[in-house]
Design a protein around this motif. Structure first.
Motif, short mmCIF file in Angstrom:
data_model
loop_
_atom_site.label_atom_id
_atom_site.label_comp_id
_atom_site.label_asym_id
_atom_site.label_seq_id
_atom_site.Cartn_x
_atom_site.Cartn_y
_atom_site.Cartn_z
N PRO A 93 -2.39 -7.84 0.16
CA PRO A 93 -3.37 -7.69 -0.93
C PRO A 93 -4.05 -9.03 -1.21
O PRO A 93 -3.54 -10.09 -0.85
CB PRO A 93 -2.50 -7.24 -2.11
N GLY A 151 -8.26 0.74 0.90
CA GLY A 151 -7.46 0.14 -0.15
C GLY A 151 -7.84 0.63 -1.53
O GLY A 151 -8.67 1.53 -1.70
N VAL A 175 -5.40 -4.00 -3.18
CA VAL A 175 -4.44 -3.64 -2.14
C VAL A 175 -5.23 -3.27 -0.90
O VAL A 175 -5.90 -2.22 -0.87
CB VAL A 175 -3.53 -2.47 -2.59
N SER A 176 -5.20 -4.12 0.10
CA SER A 176 -6.05 -3.94 1.28
C SER A 176 -5.73 -2.64 2.00
O SER A 176 -4.60 -2.13 1.96
CB SER A 176 -5.86 -5.12 2.23
N GLY A 177 -6.76 -2.12 2.66
CA GLY A 177 -6.54 -0.96 3.51
C GLY A 177 -5.64 -1.31 4.68
O GLY A 177 -5.29 -2.47 4.91
N HIS A 227 0.85 -1.19 0.00
CA HIS A 227 0.00 0.00 0.00
C HIS A 227 0.89 1.24 0.00
O HIS A 227 1.78 1.39 0.82
CB HIS A 227 -0.91 -0.02 1.23
#
Length: 582
Positions: A272, A133, A147-149, A89
């Motif tokens: 992610p 994300g 893309v995860s937070g 991220h």
């Protein structure tokens, strides 16, 4: 940059080194018991941490010995698979470029943003926020991944400006987000700067405490002028992110330099995810698998052409990527290189070899991705990274604030995307050498843009952006107040022991002075007695010499008298008494 001044306390008592060292050790032990927490300003660090040993390369990210909630253990959405390698991220870490290089144009249209919700648990500390994300193109998969937070410790004085996808000739382009100054009221778009002239240090460092800040083009008086690199003092426990440019279709955005936390103290980075059966619009997703930052630096790479960090040991064998510590690539610069080169020595490559061994599997390292309970501390665990493992459940108000912040962040993203899609950089704007009225070049590296006026996206034009920036300023002010209060509490907490130490020092010094006075008095008294004895001995010697002389005279007189009397008798017998001569 603000240079912290280390505060040192000592007991300068000459001639009493043993007691002085004992008192100094007492004071030091009292002050060293403070638990150092991340998120401190450079002033706070200068008081308590500047002289501590350098942080180890392998600080664990999320260890905990407490019972881990079930929500943190497994994934929560069928079909979503956490990736063992992939993009980092950009709000967590991002390499910087002085050239405002364009990213990769993707022919495929990105999906709609995911309905992402934050985990129910967050790191238990202040000045940390949830940042949503985004979709990213992963060339190795030829597909988009989410893309995860993440939970991010906000850099002091900074606010996050989210990136976005925009349509360009040939497909779609990702325009990166960046950490802007919390006081900025607008995003200013400049013409793309010339090629960077940075070639590394041009002189020797003034001292081992200095690190090199790369040069950068600066926009002044409607022209670009080169600002050379320079040496600057470093701060223990802080990473300097230098001035750099971010590419947008509307122009280049200059991000001024700022201090950020070391990688291990930036928060919880979630892995992610990719969908095995394809993402369905409306699916809700909550990230739960974290990236272990204790081993992240041993598996961190930079895209040679388009920037961005990628984690995973598989990238070591791909020509498109290079390790973050490889200073031979000038297109993108990793702020971590400056931090570790300063901390572990510019002339030593030992710290590079350690990361290189990890990337190629020569050294054992922990797993990169797992649940919180799996991210156990390494053998050389550093207590200063321990705050990452402390978590608590979100309150109802915090949950509502996170949802509201995510919604406003998406609105801010959309508003920025709309503005930049409409305000594209004039293709006729180009750079030329700058000359004065007499036709002479002004400066060795000065360029002027003909008939160009920078455009700006004013945050007040987006209510969501303005509200987010207002919240960021309030949060920063609250953070400053907490730091000031921490400093005040620290001073109050240790004022009494220090006053007691001062009192002991003063009493000891007074006792020493009195002892010195008594010793001096005794010395003078003994010296007087010695002088009197010397005087008496001298008088006795004189008297003894006089007596010897008298005795010698009396002896001489007695031995000489009989001889004279015999002579007189002889004279009388010969009748020559009183006659002298023949």
């Amino acid at each position: 940059m603000n240079c912290p001044a280390a505060l040192r306390w000592s007991l300068p008592l000459a001639g009493v080194s043993v007691v002085s060292m004992a008192l100094a050790q007492l004071a030091f032990s009292q002050s060293s018991q403070v638990a150092i927490q991340p998120g401190e300003t450079s002033v706070l660090v200068s008081i308590k941490r500047l002289n501590q040993p350098a942080v180890d390369l392998r600080v664990a990210q999320a260890p905990t010995s407490r019972k881990v909630p079930a929500q943190l253990v497994g994934n929560q959405l069928d079909g979503a698979r956490a990736l063992e390698e992939g993009p980092v991220h950009e709000a967590f870490a991002e390499p910087v470029s002085a050239n405002a290089q364009q990213g990769e144009v993707v022919a495929q249209q990105p999906p709609q943003p995911i309905d992402e919700t934050s985990p129910e648990y967050r790191p238990d500390r202040a000045n940390i926020d949830w940042i949503p994300g985004y979709w990213a193109w992963l060339a190795e998969r030829s597909d988009f991944v989410w893309v995860s937070g993440l939970w991010r410790a906000i850099p002091p004085g900074r606010a996050w400006t989210p990136g976005h996808w925009t349509e360009v000739d040939g497909g779609h382009l990702w325009v990166s987000g960046f950490w802007s100054d919390v006081e900025d009221q607008q995003v200013q778009y400049l013409p793309y700067p010339p090629e960077s002239l940075e070639q590394g240090p041009s002189s020797a460092a003034p001292s081992d405490s200095h690190f090199w800040i790369p040069g950068c083009w600066k926009w002044e008086d409607q022209r670009y002028a080169w600002r050379p690199g320079y040496w600057s003092p470093g701060h223990q426990g802080w990473t300097w992110v230098p001035d750099h440019y971010v590419y947008t279709p509307s122009g280049a955005v200059l991000v001024s330099g700022y201090w950020d936390y070391p990688l291990q103290q930036r928060g919880w980075l979630y892995a992610p995810v990719a969908w095995t059966s394809g993402y369905k619009t409306g699916d809700a997703y909550t990230p739960s698998r974290v990236v272990n930052t204790s081993s992240l630096l041993g598996s961190l790479f930079i895209d040679n052409d388009h920037g961005h960090y990628y984690y995973g040991r598989g990238y070591a064998n791909r020509d498109r990527y290079h390790p973050w510590y490889d200073s031979g690539h000038r297109s993108y610069y990793s702020p971590f290189f400056g931090f570790y080169a300063w901390q572990y020595g510019r002339d030593s490559d030992q710290w590079k070899h350690r990361f290189d061994d990890e990337q190629h599997g020569a050294a054992a390292s922990p797993a990169l991705v797992g649940t919180v309970v799996q991210m156990q501390p390494s053998q050389d665990f550093d207590p200063r990274g321990r705050w990452n493992s402390d978590f608590r459940k979100l309150t109802d108000d915090e949950r509502r604030n996170v949802v509201d912040r995510s919604r406003k962040m998406e609105q801010f993203r959309s508003a920025r995307s709309e503005y930049e899609s409409q305000q594209r950089l004039d293709p006729n704007a180009h750079l030329t050498r700058y000359f004065d009225d007499a036709g002479h070049p002004r400066g060795a590296y000065s360029y002027v843009v003909n008939d160009y006026e920078p455009s700006a996206f004013r945050l007040k034009n987006s209510s969501a952006a303005e509200e987010l920036r207002h919240q960021a300023r309030n949060q920063h002010e609250l953070y400053r107040q907490q730091v000031d209060q921490f400093n005040a509490d620290h001073r109050n907490q240790f004022r009494q022991p220090r006053e007691e130490s001062d009192r002991l020092r003063d009493n000891f010094k007074r006792q020493v002075d009195e002892l010195h006075k008594q010793q001096l008095h005794d010395h003078n008294r003994v010296q007087d007695q010695i002088d009197q004895q010397h005087e008496m001995i001298g008088e006795m010697k004189v008297e003894q010499r006089n007596r010897i002389r008298e005795m010698q005279s009396e002896s001489h007189r007695r031995t000489a008298r009989p001889h004279e009397e015999q002579i007189e008798l002889d004279h009388e017998a010969h009748g020559s008494f009183g006659r002298r001569g023949p």
